[in-house]
Scaffold this active site. Structure first.
Site, PDB file in Angstrom:
ATOM      1  N   LYS A  26      39.131  39.977  49.991  1.00 19.59           N
ATOM      2  CA  LYS A  26      38.118  40.795  49.330  1.00 19.59           C
ATOM      3  C   LYS A  26      36.862  40.001  48.997  1.00 19.59           C
ATOM      4  O   LYS A  26      35.761  40.531  49.062  1.00 19.59           O
ATOM      5  CB  LYS A  26      38.682  41.448  48.079  1.00 19.59           C
ATOM      6  CG  LYS A  26      38.958  40.498  46.932  1.00 19.59           C
ATOM      7  CD  LYS A  26      39.513  41.271  45.752  1.00 19.59           C
ATOM      8  CE  LYS A  26      40.083  40.355  44.696  1.00 19.59           C
ATOM      9  NZ  LYS A  26      39.108  39.524  44.009  1.00 19.59           N
ATOM     10  N   THR A  27      37.042  38.727  48.674  1.00 21.42           N
ATOM     11  CA  THR A  27      35.872  37.909  48.372  1.00 21.42           C
ATOM     12  C   THR A  27      34.987  37.798  49.605  1.00 21.42           C
ATOM     13  O   THR A  27      33.761  37.870  49.531  1.00 21.42           O
ATOM     14  CB  THR A  27      36.298  36.501  47.914  1.00 21.42           C
ATOM     15  OG1 THR A  27      37.283  36.638  46.889  1.00 21.42           O
ATOM     16  CG2 THR A  27      35.128  35.720  47.382  1.00 21.42           C
ATOM     17  N   ASP A  48      33.508  42.971  40.995  1.00 27.38           N
ATOM     18  CA  ASP A  48      34.781  42.433  41.456  1.00 27.38           C
ATOM     19  C   ASP A  48      35.817  42.575  40.341  1.00 27.38           C
ATOM     20  O   ASP A  48      35.459  42.685  39.169  1.00 27.38           O
ATOM     21  CB  ASP A  48      34.589  40.953  41.823  1.00 27.38           C
ATOM     22  CG  ASP A  48      35.749  40.421  42.644  1.00 27.38           C
ATOM     23  OD1 ASP A  48      36.614  41.226  43.032  1.00 27.38           O
ATOM     24  OD2 ASP A  48      35.783  39.204  42.892  1.00 27.38           O
ATOM     25  N   GLU A  49      37.083  42.549  40.692  1.00 31.53           N
ATOM     26  CA  GLU A  49      38.182  42.638  39.717  1.00 31.53           C
ATOM     27  C   GLU A  49      37.981  43.834  38.776  1.00 31.53           C
ATOM     28  O   GLU A  49      38.129  43.721  37.555  1.00 31.53           O
ATOM     29  CB  GLU A  49      38.291  41.347  38.896  1.00 31.53           C
ATOM     30  CG  GLU A  49      38.382  40.079  39.715  1.00 31.53           C
ATOM     31  CD  GLU A  49      39.756  39.817  40.308  1.00 31.53           C
ATOM     32  OE1 GLU A  49      40.636  40.708  40.192  1.00 31.53           O
ATOM     33  OE2 GLU A  49      39.955  38.745  40.914  1.00 31.53           O
ATOM     34  N   GLN A  77      47.105  43.987  40.123  1.00 35.88           N
ATOM     35  CA  GLN A  77      46.771  42.693  39.544  1.00 35.88           C
ATOM     36  C   GLN A  77      46.030  42.841  38.220  1.00 35.88           C
ATOM     37  O   GLN A  77      45.326  41.929  37.797  1.00 35.88           O
ATOM     38  CB  GLN A  77      45.941  41.865  40.530  1.00 35.88           C
ATOM     39  CG  GLN A  77      46.710  41.504  41.781  1.00 35.88           C
ATOM     40  CD  GLN A  77      45.924  40.563  42.680  1.00 35.88           C
ATOM     41  OE1 GLN A  77      45.601  39.457  42.302  1.00 35.88           O
ATOM     42  NE2 GLN A  77      45.618  41.033  43.885  1.00 35.88           N
ATOM     43  N   ARG A 115      49.958  33.869  44.636  1.00 40.44           N
ATOM     44  CA  ARG A 115      49.042  32.726  44.737  1.00 40.44           C
ATOM     45  C   ARG A 115      49.491  31.794  45.855  1.00 40.44           C
ATOM     46  O   ARG A 115      48.733  30.947  46.316  1.00 40.44           O
ATOM     47  CB  ARG A 115      48.995  31.915  43.434  1.00 40.44           C
ATOM     48  CG  ARG A 115      48.431  32.591  42.193  1.00 40.44           C
ATOM     49  CD  ARG A 115      47.137  33.277  42.422  1.00 40.44           C
ATOM     50  NE  ARG A 115      47.381  34.686  42.737  1.00 40.44           N
ATOM     51  CZ  ARG A 115      46.521  35.462  43.372  1.00 40.44           C
ATOM     52  NH1 ARG A 115      45.372  34.984  43.769  1.00 40.44           N
ATOM     53  NH2 ARG A 115      46.813  36.724  43.629  1.00 40.44           N
TER      54      ARG A 115
END
Length: 780
Positions: free
Chosen positions: A33-34, A225-226, A256, A614
DNA sequence: CGTCGTAATCTTTTT
DNA sequence: GATTACGACG
């Protein structure tokens, strides 16, 4: 540009090339996504959008910096420079520097950190003569913080009987007074706390339409974002700014969402499609980060959550090794296992230290890991915890700098007025505070006029106070011409701060001296760095803002090769080849504080999901049978999350241990019980375990306020189970209220979060209660 | 007024 | 186990 776009797969390319209109990208863990966000911004610019008109809100400043660098590589540094990128807090702090005067704040307002806020609340509680065992500063702080995050101002609080009642029920009827005084004192001190940076921005945009229009016009393209971790305050800011052009792109993953404890509202992402017309939805479901075993394990765990969006994360990566589960006797053994495993894996796979991460639920767990790593000479770095800028000697220096810039800063003044000791004692300071409150002036103003004010301080003390004022004023003069570095260097000498630390002569004293030195070097670097950027001056104000909002992650020293130790919260967005998730024990992870409601437990599970995902190649899950907590060795049992992983992805390094049968901790206490009993079941469980837990002050959710110029959105609060409850309560029901006793339901009105019941109580008459606040038990 | 020793409370998680 | 709050004493 084309060359860069060819690096994206089809699913990533679609949202990247979607230029206009509202859009949401549901992006699974490790789905790139980044990369999409970065290339989308570059693409917008290649399509003629001015960088000046793009606002990109990220979760950490580090993420913003890295994205900016990557964009600069594509479109050029001079172009990328004008992008507005950063966290909500840092971006709106900047805007408030420009516009805060509308609200009566100076442009050099101080940013209070948690410590400052709590100290101020502590003194207010004392000044009001309240019992500090009932009004615990930490609880009062988090309570007021939640009001602010829900946009409940002092006025709104005062007009809200439900809220007042909720506080009265926790034996804190005077919360409102504390809140009012706190806000007042912050204002007088020219200070904003973290929550104010968002709350005041909202106030600014609501009360001053011309300011709103200006920034709406400026930020024609907004990216967040997020998004799953935005709170109500942030939500409203984004909505207000995007209202004109509706070019809003939000990215997130409901699986998340791990920040509900600080007000994040998962409904912001779940309801996004209702907020705007013609929302384009994109899904990124292919995971590029992790092996099949890790993705499979993570998916099988998150399956246990009931509240989630439909999403299938998959990967084309190789199978990889299974997730290793290891049990040890104590936390010390756990540390030794982790250290020796890292040692072996480094040798076998030719990995560097920085490809390992050790993740834990609480900061306190780092100690056992540190000890073990140190014994093996494995370099490590701890992130978070007590950050550099929170250390006493550093905060002392910073407080002087803050006071120079903003003499109204009460907390900074109280911190340094007698450090190093100048013979100004507590009584004198208390009298100064009283006088300042009486005159409705700042303490520094009282100090400057110490001969004219009516105050009971003897002449000896008065002289010392005058000397202090002279000292600070001399610094202020110097600040007119000197750089931040020169000033700071002068301050630590002239105040005797360096001498004071030198005097100690202990090893700790030496460390603290080195810290101050490092701090000075940091200022120097900052000044030099800022001077390279043309439109900033590298002055003190900019440095202090940077310091106030910097996280430990932001102070990355890129060159070091060390194992990373951090909480899972901090690890969000990062990835490592090998990941150890340690301390997988009931009451630790999931945390004992998070097992009272299903929504809390589900957040813990999402946290575990974040931890697992992660890892790129190998994940280890470890737990100990006993561990030191509060200085005592405490027995523990394996976390339920271990059992929740599908066996096929798991490799038990140590023989599997059956969890002891404890019905109170069984995995689905929130499972398939009748809806109207759900809210009581956890409470009873808590009562049986520890009576104190039954009072759930932090649980009360707030009525959320939406400015009238915005569309009303559904505020249904899943986490409170109110929707379940609403369906079951009907006219004629007999209910029991904690204060009013039994009563009969006369009428039900309203919808969703605003559903109310009119109830006739035996004691207390007819009351109208908001169901999401009223703790009612249906008894017939 | 300042310092040193003991007692109490603490642990989620962070901008 | 560690930090902080408070009380006794110089």
């Amino acid at each position: 540009m084309e060359e860069y776009l060819s690096q994206l797969n089809e699913a990533q390319l679609e949202p990247t090339l979607q230029k206009d209109g509202p859009m949401i990208i549901i992006a699974g863990a490790g789905s790139g996504k980044t990369r999409v966000l970065t290339y989308r911004i570059a693409y917008l610019m290649s399509q003629g959008v001015d960088a000046f008109n793009i606002l990109s809100l990220t979760f950490t400043n580090k993420a913003a910096r890295e994205m900016k660098e990557r964009i600069a590589k594509i479109v050029g540094t001079s172009e990328a420079k004008n992008l507005w990128m950063g966290t909500f807090h840092s971006v709106f702090a900047k805007i408030l520097r420009f516009e805060g005067h509308h609200l009566g704040f100076p442009s050099n307002f101080t940013i209070y950190d948690t410590q400052d806020s709590q100290k101020l609340m502590g003194s207010i509680i004392k000044e009001l003569g309240l019992d500090k065992d009932i009004y615990k500063t930490k609880q009062v702080y988090s309570r007021i913080s939640s009001y602010k995050n829900s946009l409940i101002t002092v006025k709104a609080y005062m007009n809200n009987p439900e809220l007042k009642e909720a506080d009265a029920m926790t034996r804190r009827p005077r919360m409102g007074e504390i809140y009012a005084e706190y806000v007042d004192r912050c204002f007088k001190a020219g200070a904003m706390d973290f929550d104010d940076l968002l709350l005041r921005t909202n106030e600014l945009l609501t009360r001053f339409p011309s300011v709103l229009a200006q920034y709406q016009d400026r930020f024609r393209y907004i990216l967040v974002d997020e998004y799953q971790d935005t709170n109500h305050s942030q939500y409203l800011i984004v909505r207000a700014l995007a209202d004109r052009f509706q070019n809003i792109c939000v990215v997130g993953d409901d699986a998340q969402s791990i920040y509900a404890f600080r007000g994040a509202n998962i409904n912001n992402i779940l309801n996004f499609q209702k907020d705007y017309d013609d929302v384009k939805l994109f899904r990124l479901e292919q995971n590029y980060r992790s092996t099949k075993n890790i993705v499979g394990a993570a998916n099988s765990v998150i399956e246990h959550n009931k509240t989630k969006l439909d999403k299938v994360v998959w990967t084309a990566n190789e199978e990889g090794p299974k997730v290793k589960i290891h049990r040890s006797l104590t936390d010390g053994d756990e540390g030794r296992y982790v250290a020796s495993t890292i040692w072996d894996a480094k040798m076998q796979n030719q990995l560097s230290n920085s490809e390992f991460a050790i993740l834990y639920r609480t900061n306190a767990q780092s100690r056992a890991m540190e000890d073990a790593l140190r014994k093996r000479d494995i370099p490590y770095r701890i992130y978070g915890g007590l950050s550099f800028y929170q250390r006493k000697e550093i905060k002392d220096v910073i407080s002087y700098l803050r006071l120079i810039l903003n003499p109204a800063d009460e907390e900074a003044l109280k911190r340094v007025i007698n450090y190093p000791a100048r013979g100004i004692g507590q009584t004198t300071i208390d009298r100064l505070v009283v006088a300042a409150n009486g005159y409705k002036r700042t303490i520094f103003e009282v100090l400057k006029n110490i001969d004219k004010v009516d105050i009971n301080i003897n002449s000896g003390a008065k002289n010392k106070l005058k000397d202090f004022v002279t000292l600070i004023e001399s610094f202020q003069v110097m600040n007119q011409t000197a750089t931040a570095f020169e000033l700071a260097e002068h301050v630590v000498k002239a105040t005797g701060l360096l001498r004071e630390i030198n005097k100690e002569g202990t090893p700790e004293g030496v460390t603290r001296l080195e810290n101050v030195e490092e701090m000075l070097n940091g200022i120097k670097d900052f000044v030099e760095g800022q001077q390279e950027i043309a439109d900033t001056t590298g002055n003190l104000a900019e440095f202090l803002e940077d310091v106030a909002l910097a996280t430990d992650l932001d102070n990355e020293k890129g060159d070091e090769d060390a194992v990373a130790l951090m909480t899972i919260h901090l690890a969000k967005g990062l990835e490592f080849n090998h990941v150890f998730v340690v301390g997988l024990e009931e009451d630790l992870f999931p945390s004992a504080m998070s097992m009272n409601t299903r929504s809390e437990l589900e957040e813990e599970r999402r946290l575990f999901y974040v931890a697992l995902t992660r890892a790129e190649n190998q994940a280890y899950l470890t737990y100990a049978l006993s561990r030191y907590r509060w200085g005592k060795l405490v027995d523990s049992e394996p976390s339920r999350f271990i059992e929740e992983i599908d066996e096929q992805f798991v490799d038990n390094v140590t023989p599997k241990l059956e969890r002891r049968i404890n019905p109170m901790l069984s995995a689905d206490i929130f499972g398939d019980v009748e809806p109207n009993k759900i809210r009581y079941k956890p409470a009873k469980q808590a009562v049986l375990k520890k009576p104190t837990k039954s009072i759930k002050q932090e649980q009360t959710k707030f009525q959320v306020t939406t400015p009238k110029n915005l569309k009303r959105v559904s505020a249904t609060d899943e986490s409170n189970n109110s929707n379940l409850f609403d369906d079951t309560l009907t006219v004629g029901n007999l209910v029991k209220h904690i204060r009013f006793g039994t009563g009969e339901v006369l009428k039900i009105e309203g919808k969703g979060a605003d559903i109310k019941a009119e109830i006739s109580f035996q004691h207390g008459g007819v009351k109208k209660l908001l169901l999401r606040f009223a703790k009612l038990e249906v008894i017939g």
